[in-house]
Write a protein that holds these residues in place. Structure first.
Motif, PDB file in Angstrom:
ATOM      1  N   SER A 329      12.686  22.854  76.460  1.00  0.00           N
ATOM      2  CA  SER A 329      12.582  21.447  76.350  1.00  0.00           C
ATOM      3  C   SER A 329      11.396  20.806  75.734  1.00  0.00           C
ATOM      4  O   SER A 329      11.591  19.793  75.020  1.00  0.00           O
ATOM      5  CB  SER A 329      12.708  20.831  77.719  1.00  0.00           C
ATOM      6  OG  SER A 329      11.786  21.275  78.556  1.00  0.00           O
ATOM      7  N   ALA A 332      11.719  21.182  71.840  1.00  0.00           N
ATOM      8  CA  ALA A 332      12.980  20.113  71.373  1.00  0.00           C
ATOM      9  C   ALA A 332      12.398  18.730  71.571  1.00  0.00           C
ATOM     10  O   ALA A 332      12.696  17.988  70.530  1.00  0.00           O
ATOM     11  CB  ALA A 332      13.897  20.555  72.123  1.00  0.00           C
ATOM     12  N   TRP A 336      11.803  16.031  68.567  1.00  0.00           N
ATOM     13  CA  TRP A 336      12.925  15.033  68.529  1.00  0.00           C
ATOM     14  C   TRP A 336      12.051  13.606  68.518  1.00  0.00           C
ATOM     15  O   TRP A 336      12.872  12.514  67.904  1.00  0.00           O
ATOM     16  CB  TRP A 336      13.866  15.182  69.789  1.00  0.00           C
ATOM     17  CG  TRP A 336      14.709  14.014  69.940  1.00  0.00           C
ATOM     18  CD1 TRP A 336      14.754  12.940  70.646  1.00  0.00           C
ATOM     19  CD2 TRP A 336      16.024  14.030  69.343  1.00  0.00           C
ATOM     20  NE1 TRP A 336      16.070  12.134  70.294  1.00  0.00           N
ATOM     21  CE2 TRP A 336      16.831  12.815  69.638  1.00  0.00           C
ATOM     22  CE3 TRP A 336      16.752  14.730  68.339  1.00  0.00           C
ATOM     23  CZ2 TRP A 336      17.962  12.450  69.388  1.00  0.00           C
ATOM     24  CZ3 TRP A 336      18.031  14.520  67.889  1.00  0.00           C
ATOM     25  CH2 TRP A 336      18.707  13.306  68.394  1.00  0.00           C
ATOM     26  N   LEU A 346      19.276  13.051  72.606  1.00  0.00           N
ATOM     27  CA  LEU A 346      18.941  14.637  72.875  1.00  0.00           C
ATOM     28  C   LEU A 346      19.238  15.008  74.399  1.00  0.00           C
ATOM     29  O   LEU A 346      18.745  14.324  75.253  1.00  0.00           O
ATOM     30  CB  LEU A 346      17.516  14.801  72.620  1.00  0.00           C
ATOM     31  CG  LEU A 346      17.033  16.117  72.757  1.00  0.00           C
ATOM     32  CD1 LEU A 346      17.802  17.252  72.053  1.00  0.00           C
ATOM     33  CD2 LEU A 346      15.527  16.613  72.520  1.00  0.00           C
ATOM     34  N   VAL A 348      18.838  18.396  77.051  1.00  0.00           N
ATOM     35  CA  VAL A 348      18.290  19.644  77.018  1.00  0.00           C
ATOM     36  C   VAL A 348      19.150  20.342  78.396  1.00  0.00           C
ATOM     37  O   VAL A 348      18.910  19.804  79.576  1.00  0.00           O
ATOM     38  CB  VAL A 348      16.911  19.919  77.396  1.00  0.00           C
ATOM     39  CG1 VAL A 348      16.544  21.153  77.552  1.00  0.00           C
ATOM     40  CG2 VAL A 348      16.172  19.209  75.949  1.00  0.00           C
ATOM     41  N   PHE A 365      13.290  23.992  64.818  1.00  0.00           N
ATOM     42  CA  PHE A 365      13.692  22.964  65.459  1.00  0.00           C
ATOM     43  C   PHE A 365      13.601  21.599  64.649  1.00  0.00           C
ATOM     44  O   PHE A 365      14.758  20.844  64.570  1.00  0.00           O
ATOM     45  CB  PHE A 365      13.061  22.634  66.699  1.00  0.00           C
ATOM     46  CG  PHE A 365      13.576  23.266  68.088  1.00  0.00           C
ATOM     47  CD1 PHE A 365      14.740  22.731  68.669  1.00  0.00           C
ATOM     48  CD2 PHE A 365      13.187  24.234  68.496  1.00  0.00           C
ATOM     49  CE1 PHE A 365      15.243  23.277  69.494  1.00  0.00           C
ATOM     50  CE2 PHE A 365      13.395  24.798  69.869  1.00  0.00           C
ATOM     51  CZ  PHE A 365      14.800  24.202  70.326  1.00  0.00           C
ATOM     52  N   LEU A 369      17.351  19.963  64.188  1.00  0.00           N
ATOM     53  CA  LEU A 369      17.674  18.769  64.332  1.00  0.00           C
ATOM     54  C   LEU A 369      17.787  17.973  63.592  1.00  0.00           C
ATOM     55  O   LEU A 369      18.601  16.777  63.557  1.00  0.00           O
ATOM     56  CB  LEU A 369      16.403  18.480  65.546  1.00  0.00           C
ATOM     57  CG  LEU A 369      16.241  19.165  66.873  1.00  0.00           C
ATOM     58  CD1 LEU A 369      15.219  18.550  67.638  1.00  0.00           C
ATOM     59  CD2 LEU A 369      17.587  19.031  67.535  1.00  0.00           C
ATOM     60  N   VAL A 384      20.528  20.977  73.079  1.00  0.00           N
ATOM     61  CA  VAL A 384      19.886  22.125  73.112  1.00  0.00           C
ATOM     62  C   VAL A 384      20.055  22.934  74.628  1.00  0.00           C
ATOM     63  O   VAL A 384      19.803  22.205  75.387  1.00  0.00           O
ATOM     64  CB  VAL A 384      18.403  21.751  72.890  1.00  0.00           C
ATOM     65  CG1 VAL A 384      17.478  23.031  72.899  1.00  0.00           C
ATOM     66  CG2 VAL A 384      18.124  20.973  71.472  1.00  0.00           C
ATOM     67  N   VAL A 393      21.680  24.936  69.394  1.00  0.00           N
ATOM     68  CA  VAL A 393      21.401  23.477  68.910  1.00  0.00           C
ATOM     69  C   VAL A 393      22.848  23.163  68.700  1.00  0.00           C
ATOM     70  O   VAL A 393      23.416  23.781  67.539  1.00  0.00           O
ATOM     71  CB  VAL A 393      20.353  23.337  67.939  1.00  0.00           C
ATOM     72  CG1 VAL A 393      20.539  22.082  67.594  1.00  0.00           C
ATOM     73  CG2 VAL A 393      19.206  23.958  68.273  1.00  0.00           C
TER      74      VAL A 393
END
Length: 461
Positions: A329, A332, A336, A346, A348, A365, A369, A384, A393
């Motif tokens: 996380s 990600a 993001w 988003l 997780v 990522f 993304l 994710v 993803v």
């Protein structure tokens, strides 16, 4: 030397009132008072303290929390908890600490005086009952002075000591990270899980990157190591957490710049390769006995080798080899946060810890993304999800319009017609260079799903 009693109360009159009560009872003891936790721990370290009195309602924090924190550092120090609410700290009795609960709320009451007298008679050599060592004063100076988050926690993961760099000790003493309310809730759950892992296994957590605040884009780098007693048994942990938010912002800017440069290089290499294929095809139609044909052919081979070098440098060698453990996380959300997509979401799920080259992981990522946002729409939801040996993803967009879906990894493939077609190609090359396996498919409920397998977990350290 007379015994010394310390009263932890924001009302300093409690100290003088208890001193008078002890004097009337014929108990020879000096009495001091501290109004804050900083004063309390300074007194416990630098002064000789034979008994600690904590009155409910006037202590710097809840008596049961304060007693837990003190007990982790001074397990044999007699503590008298004064007040009916203080009895809620009865879970300390199971740990064998010399704690007395007094129901009265008055520090001058006969029951309180008797409890203090009994505690002084039974003081069996608490660390707080002797002058401090130079090492103890050194450690307290570090905690007081270092501009970073240093902390110690007991065997239950509850704070015993902490600097004020990122948290107020009054908010956390005697409590685990699960009691904290600032930042993402899952951050505190992950932090407590790491605490339990260190304490139960004796294995340290070294420089784990953490995403600590949703709206403020804050990151930290944490190390936690076991805290051992004189018998070599783990009794808690010691940790240090550094704010690396500014560094993360610089890394993100550099990474995006490098990504743009790499794409330019790959597009140029792709165009050069196409032109070389045309030129080489025409050259093959020319008879070999024509002067200079062999020279031109050799020049074409050198150009082709140069193009291969450009592709290799742009997609492989720009990824580093600095492997670290990080929460899925954290990476990600870090990537993001660099996208300006206010309507997109988003999510997780099944968070897990990964061990990988962070730069490579971030680039993957960034590409995955970005691909989801570019093809899923401005209000796309991107999920994710941690898997057994990597992560996935997935978006809720229109899915992959290619048959088979693996075509999206071909150099120059741009399904929407408005991209350069090299993003996913780069992602797959990076994955392959690090022993990962990147695949694409359409999700059962619609949308595109990319799976990255072969990413190590923390046990591979």
């Amino acid at each position: 030397m007379a015994d010394h009693v310390l009263v932890a109360s924001t009302d300093r009159i409690d100290g003088s009132a208890l001193a008078d009560a002890l004097d009337r009872a014929g108990i020879a003891a000096s009495v001091g008072a501290t109004g804050s936790l900083a004063e309390l721990f300074d007194a416990l370290c630098y002064d000789t303290v034979n008994c600690l009195v904590v009155p409910d309602g006037r202590a710097p924090v809840a008596p049961r929390h304060l007693e837990r924190g003190v007990r982790a550092l001074y397990p044999h120090l007699p503590v008298v908890l004064v007040g009916t609410d203080a009895r809620r700290a009865d879970d300390r009795e199971a740990d064998g600490g010399p704690t007395t609960h007094v129901d009265t709320a008055d520090v001058t009451d006969a029951e309180t005086v008797a409890a203090v007298a009994t505690a002084l008679d039974g003081d069996g050599g608490s660390a707080a009952g002797r002058p401090p060592s130079r090492l103890e004063t050194l450690l307290l100076s570090m905690v007081d002075g270092f501009p970073m988050h240093l902390y110690a926690k007991d065997e239950g993961g509850r704070h015993a000591l902490a600097t004020g760099a990122t948290v107020d000790l009054a908010d956390v003493i005697g409590r685990t990270d699960l009691a904290l309310t600032d930042g993402p809730p899952d951050h505190h759950e992950r932090a407590h899980a790491d605490d339990r892992r260190v304490i139960e296994t004796g294995e340290p957590v070294i420089e784990t990157a953490e995403y600590t605040a949703g709206d403020d884009d804050e990151y930290a780098l944490t190390t936690k190591v076991p805290w051992y007693d004189v018998d070599g048994e783990v009794i808690g942990l010691v940790g240090i957490t550094r704010d690396i938010s500014q560094r993360k912002r610089h890394e993100r800017a550099l990474r995006r710049r490098n990504e743009r440069l790499a794409r330019v290089a790959l597009v140029a290499a792709h165009e050069l390769r196409n032109e070389l294929q045309v030129a080489s095809g025409r050259l093959e139609a020319i008879p070999e006995d024509i002067p200079h044909v062999d020279v031109v052919a050799e020049s074409h081979r050198r150009l082709a080798a140069t193009v291969d070098d450009i592709v290799r440098l742009a997609s492989r060698e720009r990824a580093g080899t600095d492997e670290r453990t990080v929460w899925l996380s954290t990476v990600a959300r870090e990537v993001w946060s660099s996208h300006e997509v206010p309507a997109a979401t988003l999510v997780v799920e099944d968070d897990r810890r990964l061990r990988a080259d962070l730069e490579s992981l971030r680039i993957c990522f960034e590409i995955l993304l970005s691909n989801a946002v570019d093809h899923g729409g401005h209000d796309v939801t991107v999920t994710v999800r941690g898997t057994e040996n990597g992560f996935a993803v997935e978006d809720d967009g229109a899915g992959i319009d290619a048959d088979p879906p693996a075509r999206v990894f071909d150099a120059g493939f741009a399904g929407s017609g408005d991209g350069d077609g090299f993003g996913l190609y780069v992602a797959q090359r990076i994955a392959a260079d690090h022993g990962w396996h990147l695949t694409a498919e359409n999700a059962d409920g619609g949308g595109a799903r990319f799976l990255v397998a072969g990413v190590d977990g923390p046990d591979s350290e």
